[in-house]
Design a protein around this motif. Structure first.
Motif, PDB file in Angstrom:
ATOM      1  N   ALA A   1       0.824  -1.210   0.000  1.00  0.00           N
ATOM      2  CA  ALA A   1       0.000   0.000   0.000  1.00  0.00           C
ATOM      3  C   ALA A   1       0.859   1.262   0.000  1.00  0.00           C
ATOM      4  CB  ALA A   1      -0.937   0.004   1.205  1.00  0.00           C
ATOM      5  N   ALA A   2       2.094   1.143   0.502  1.00  0.00           N
ATOM      6  CA  ALA A   2       3.001   2.296   0.541  1.00  0.00           C
ATOM      7  C   ALA A   2       3.583   2.613  -0.827  1.00  0.00           C
ATOM      8  CB  ALA A   2       4.128   2.046   1.534  1.00  0.00           C
ATOM      9  N   VAL A   3       3.599   1.627  -1.735  1.00  0.00           N
ATOM     10  CA  VAL A   3       4.216   1.845  -3.050  1.00  0.00           C
ATOM     11  C   VAL A   3       3.210   1.805  -4.184  1.00  0.00           C
ATOM     12  CG1 VAL A   3       4.783  -0.593  -3.531  1.00  0.00           C
ATOM     13  CG2 VAL A   3       6.242   1.222  -4.452  1.00  0.00           C
ATOM     14  N   ASP A   4       2.086   1.122  -3.987  1.00  0.00           N
ATOM     15  CA  ASP A   4       1.109   0.919  -5.057  1.00  0.00           C
ATOM     16  C   ASP A   4      -0.123   1.787  -4.805  1.00  0.00           C
ATOM     17  OD1 ASP A   4      -0.661  -0.004  -6.996  1.00  0.00           O
ATOM     18  OD2 ASP A   4       0.042  -2.070  -6.840  1.00  0.00           O
ATOM     19  N   THR A   5      -0.194   2.904  -5.497  1.00  0.00           N
ATOM     20  CA  THR A   5      -1.279   3.857  -5.272  1.00  0.00           C
ATOM     21  C   THR A   5      -2.619   3.367  -5.809  1.00  0.00           C
ATOM     22  OG1 THR A   5      -0.674   4.993  -7.325  1.00  0.00           O
ATOM     23  CG2 THR A   5       0.282   5.823  -5.274  1.00  0.00           C
ATOM     24  N   ARG A   6      -2.616   2.253  -6.548  1.00  0.00           N
ATOM     25  CA  ARG A   6      -3.875   1.667  -7.026  1.00  0.00           C
ATOM     26  C   ARG A   6      -4.655   1.016  -5.894  1.00  0.00           C
ATOM     27  NH1 ARG A   6      -1.679  -2.419 -11.327  1.00  0.00           N
ATOM     28  NH2 ARG A   6      -0.346  -2.807  -9.500  1.00  0.00           N
ATOM     29  N   ILE A   7      -3.969   0.706  -4.794  1.00  0.00           N
ATOM     30  CA  ILE A   7      -4.614   0.093  -3.631  1.00  0.00           C
ATOM     31  C   ILE A   7      -5.330   1.191  -2.866  1.00  0.00           C
ATOM     32  CG2 ILE A   7      -4.249  -1.169  -1.477  1.00  0.00           C
ATOM     33  CD1 ILE A   7      -1.728  -2.407  -2.802  1.00  0.00           C
ATOM     34  N   LYS A   8      -6.632   1.283  -3.066  1.00  0.00           N
ATOM     35  CA  LYS A   8      -7.407   2.379  -2.483  1.00  0.00           C
ATOM     36  C   LYS A   8      -7.748   2.148  -1.015  1.00  0.00           C
ATOM     37  CE  LYS A   8      -7.431   4.306  -6.507  1.00  0.00           C
ATOM     38  NZ  LYS A   8      -6.488   5.406  -6.783  1.00  0.00           N
ATOM     39  N   ALA A   9      -7.735   0.890  -0.590  1.00  0.00           N
ATOM     40  CA  ALA A   9      -8.063   0.571   0.806  1.00  0.00           C
ATOM     41  C   ALA A   9      -7.392  -0.737   1.179  1.00  0.00           C
ATOM     42  CB  ALA A   9      -9.573   0.465   0.989  1.00  0.00           C
TER      43      ALA A   9
END
Length: 343
Positions: free
Chosen positions: A163-171
């Motif tokens: 989640a810290a590197v992949d901004t596609r992970i919204k939640a």
């Protein structure tokens, strides 16, 4: 003659019944939890950025409207488990609530590829989550703008790292988290000092030499085959999940053996969560009040910033309760969280 024909008829029927049972068993439900009648499951395969083929179970609500796209969730963990265990349970439950979900085996484990077997990597296992997001972002019934993840135990740490590197992970929902870098480098409760860590590195590097010489990887000790009653309570809890019908699975490392011993080296040298303070999207961290591992979640939560971050402590729950205890896993809260942030 009639008696012979009757006997042959009975024999043929019996053989057909046995064949039908065997066919059913060969294609039977291979999970450690009860199958839901409200979802369908498809086996899928996809590659991560390193070319490793990951195997997953895609859970789809039966009442899906194929003209629409739905929020999707990738699920993995615990560390040493397979998709037929806790991650599949979470995935199935969330699919019952209307999400497209993907429970997957990490690189080098389960039905996923990668050599050597039974090894782990702070980088590659973080990448595994992003590879699952790749798949879901391109799945025909999933909305690529509404993708979340659930990371359990050690894959809670990798999930938070992703989640810290992949901004596609919204939640991101992080359940009963372990920080595998921290525990491998510092021991439980940070009991290992610099001198102790140096001795550990000496042992592991000596093992590298032996592994190269013999052409095989020595396994670290796994869970005992039998308990003697003197084990720490959390070891007993693990045993009661992985070594009993409750959670045993033939492909699970924790049920059948141990990780490659030298796996620890990369975790000692390359800690995860270095940039978790920069996560802008939503995070829900869940941990048991009685869990020996609770400090991992509490410390990780302290680094997070923003009003869309939450720590939820489950009363009287231990670490393993959040693997499969349907009375302790807060699925209503998880559902509300994803409905809030995947919209």
């Amino acid at each position: 003659m009639k008696k012979i024909l009757l006997f042959l008829s009975i024999l043929i029927i019996s053989v057909m019944e046995v064949f039908a049972v065997e066919t059913k068993n060969n294609g039977s439900w291979d999970k450690t939890f009860k199958k839901s009648n409200n979802v369908t499951v498809e086996k899928v395969y996809f590659k991560n950025r390193y070319g490793i083929t990951l195997a997953g179970d895609l859970y789809i609500p039966k009442n899906i409207d194929k003209s629409k796209k739905y929020p999707a969730i990738a699920v993995s963990g615990p560390f040493g488990a397979v998709k037929e265990q806790a991650s599949g349970l979470y995935a199935q439950r969330m699919a019952e609530k209307g999400f497209i979900t993907l429970a997957f085996d990490a690189s080098f484990t389960g039905e996923s590829s990668g050599e050597p077997r039974n090894t782990a990597s702070p980088d590659i296992n973080t990448e595994d989550f992003s590879a699952a997001v790749d798949f879901l972002s391109n799945y025909k019934y999933a909305d690529p703008e509404k993708t979340g993840i659930i990371g359990i135990c050690g894959f809670g740490g990798f999930g938070l790292n992703a989640a810290a590197v992949d901004t596609r992970i919204k939640a991101a929902v992080i359940s009963t988290m372990y920080d595998m870098s921290r525990v491998r480098a510092n021991g439980y409760f940070d009991s290992l000092d610099e001198k102790g860590r140096y001795r550990l590195k000496q042992t592991l590097n000596k093992q590298r030499t032996e592994d190269f010489k013999k052409g095989i990887y020595k396994e670290a000790a796994g869970l005992p085959d039998k308990l003697n009653g003197k084990e720490e309570q959390f070891v007993k809890d693990y045993y009661n999940y992985y070594k009993t019908p409750r959670g045993y699975h033939k492909r699970s490392i924790n049920s059948n053996g141990g990780w490659n011993m030298t796996t620890s080296l990369s975790f000692i040298n390359m800690p995860i969560l270095a940039y978790s303070n920069e996560i802008q999207n939503a995070v829900l961290i869940i941990h048991g009040e009685k869990a020996h591992s609770r400090y991992f979640s509490e410390d990780a939560f302290q680094k997070l910033k923003g009003s869309n971050k939450e720590l939820l402590i489950i009363k009287n729950a231990n670490h393993v309760d959040l693997y499969d205890n349907m009375e302790k896993i807060p699925f209503i809260k998880i559902e509300e969280f994803f409905h809030t942030y995947l919209k």
